[in-house]
Design a protein around this motif. Structure first.
Motif, mmCIF file in Angstrom:
data_model
loop_
_atom_site.group_PDB
_atom_site.id
_atom_site.type_symbol
_atom_site.label_atom_id
_atom_site.label_comp_id
_atom_site.label_asym_id
_atom_site.label_seq_id
_atom_site.Cartn_x
_atom_site.Cartn_y
_atom_site.Cartn_z
ATOM 1 N N LEU A 49 -36.405 11.742 27.739
ATOM 2 C CA LEU A 49 -35.443 12.596 28.430
ATOM 3 C C LEU A 49 -34.595 11.808 29.413
ATOM 4 O O LEU A 49 -35.100 10.926 30.103
ATOM 5 N N PRO A 50 -33.290 12.140 29.497
ATOM 6 C CA PRO A 50 -32.453 11.499 30.511
ATOM 7 C C PRO A 50 -32.901 11.908 31.909
ATOM 8 O O PRO A 50 -33.490 12.971 32.099
ATOM 9 N N HIS A 51 -32.611 11.068 32.871
ATOM 10 C CA HIS A 51 -32.965 11.383 34.262
ATOM 11 C C HIS A 51 -31.905 12.307 34.865
ATOM 12 O O HIS A 51 -30.711 12.044 34.788
ATOM 13 N N ASN A 52 -32.346 13.394 35.450
ATOM 14 C CA ASN A 52 -31.480 14.256 36.252
ATOM 15 C C ASN A 52 -32.302 14.673 37.470
ATOM 16 O O ASN A 52 -33.177 15.529 37.358
ATOM 17 N N PRO A 53 -32.040 14.060 38.624
ATOM 18 C CA PRO A 53 -32.876 14.323 39.802
ATOM 19 C C PRO A 53 -32.838 15.765 40.281
ATOM 20 O O PRO A 53 -33.715 16.191 41.038
ATOM 21 N N ALA A 54 -31.843 16.549 39.827
ATOM 22 C CA ALA A 54 -31.753 17.947 40.249
ATOM 23 C C ALA A 54 -32.722 18.837 39.474
ATOM 24 O O ALA A 54 -33.025 19.946 39.908
ATOM 25 N N PHE A 55 -33.197 18.362 38.338
ATOM 26 C CA PHE A 55 -34.067 19.175 37.485
ATOM 27 C C PHE A 55 -35.529 19.011 37.884
ATOM 28 O O PHE A 55 -35.987 17.910 38.183
ATOM 29 N N ASP A 56 -36.253 20.127 37.850
ATOM 30 C CA ASP A 56 -37.706 20.125 38.002
ATOM 31 C C ASP A 56 -38.279 20.179 36.586
ATOM 32 O O ASP A 56 -38.272 21.238 35.948
ATOM 33 N N LEU A 72 -36.279 23.201 35.129
ATOM 34 C CA LEU A 72 -35.854 24.293 36.001
ATOM 35 C C LEU A 72 -34.721 23.817 36.901
ATOM 36 O O LEU A 72 -34.781 22.725 37.473
ATOM 37 N N TRP A 73 -33.686 24.689 37.054
ATOM 38 C CA TRP A 73 -32.542 24.324 37.884
ATOM 39 C C TRP A 73 -31.651 25.546 38.100
ATOM 40 O O TRP A 73 -31.367 26.283 37.148
ATOM 41 N N GLN A 74 -31.216 25.786 39.322
ATOM 42 C CA GLN A 74 -30.243 26.832 39.644
ATOM 43 C C GLN A 74 -30.611 28.210 39.069
ATOM 44 O O GLN A 74 -29.804 28.854 38.368
#
Length: 213
Positions: A49-56, A72-74
């Motif tokens: 998976l790509p890194h996205n620091p905003a995602f849990d 999980l996000w927004q």
């Protein structure tokens, strides 16, 4: 002279093997064996998976087996599951028909990965927006389901879509039954690939993957 030509040919072949190939497509999901952008990803075994620091990001488990991923996000979620598929045909058309039969409030429409399903589904007596994205790959199928606000808001959904576009699916060569979940593992678990070397930098913060059952 003959040995010199052979040496030059071997050197040229070695350079060609070491040079990253240009991806043949604009975006993924990528198969692990096809040329794809080479950057750091979260290695979960069957999915990278790509890194996205905003995602849990959490692993979904049934018993002792990790069968999917939830991001999980927004006030929204992205559910991911990779399944084994036959060589001869994909699974999305068949699975799409099953989902439509179970959730008649969904409708087919064209999306970034082809035909998708969108509408509302009832969960625990409450209706909520949902989008079903299906991607057929070589001997694998990836199902991505967006729930919550992002399922009805294109701007919010864009973050999830970009995430899916950069996923790498690692099917492996092991025989698997049709629609069998491709095995996942936590990043901390030892890789079965002898060529895989873990990052040993003690000062680099690794991905924090929790678990849901």
């Amino acid at each position: 002279m003959l040995f010199r030509r052979r040496r030059r040919r071997e050197q040229a072949e070695r350079v060609a093997e070491e040079t990253p190939q240009t991806p043949a497509r604009e975006h993924g999901p990528w198969d692990a064996d096809e040329p794809h952008p080479d950057h750091d990803r979260i290695d979960l075994g069957g999915l990278r998976l790509p890194h996205n620091p905003a995602f849990d990001v959490r692993l979904a488990s049934v018993g002792d087996q990790h069968v999917g991923v939830v991001a999980l996000w927004q006030e929204s979620s992205l559910q991911l599951q990779a399944l084994a598929a036959p060589k001869s045909s994909g699974l999305w058309e068949e699975i799409r028909a099953k989902v439509l039969n179970a959730a008649k409030t969904l409708e087919e429409r064209e999306g970034p990965f082809g035909v998708e399903l969108a509408g509302k589904v009832t969960v625990e007596g409450t209706e909520r927006p949902a989008r079903y994205l299906g991607i057929d790959g070589p001997r694998w199928f990836l199902l991505a389901v967006i729930n919550g606000k992002a399922a009805a808001d294109e701007e919010l959904a864009a973050a999830f879509i970009d995430f899916v576009k950069d996923i790498v699916v690692v099917r492996g060569d092991e025989p698997m039954a049709r629609e069998e979940p491709i095995p996942l593992r936590r990043p901390s678990e030892q890789s079965a690939d002898p060529d895989h070397q873990p990052d040993l930098n003690p000062f680099k913060r690794g991905p924090e993957i929790s678990e849901i059952r």
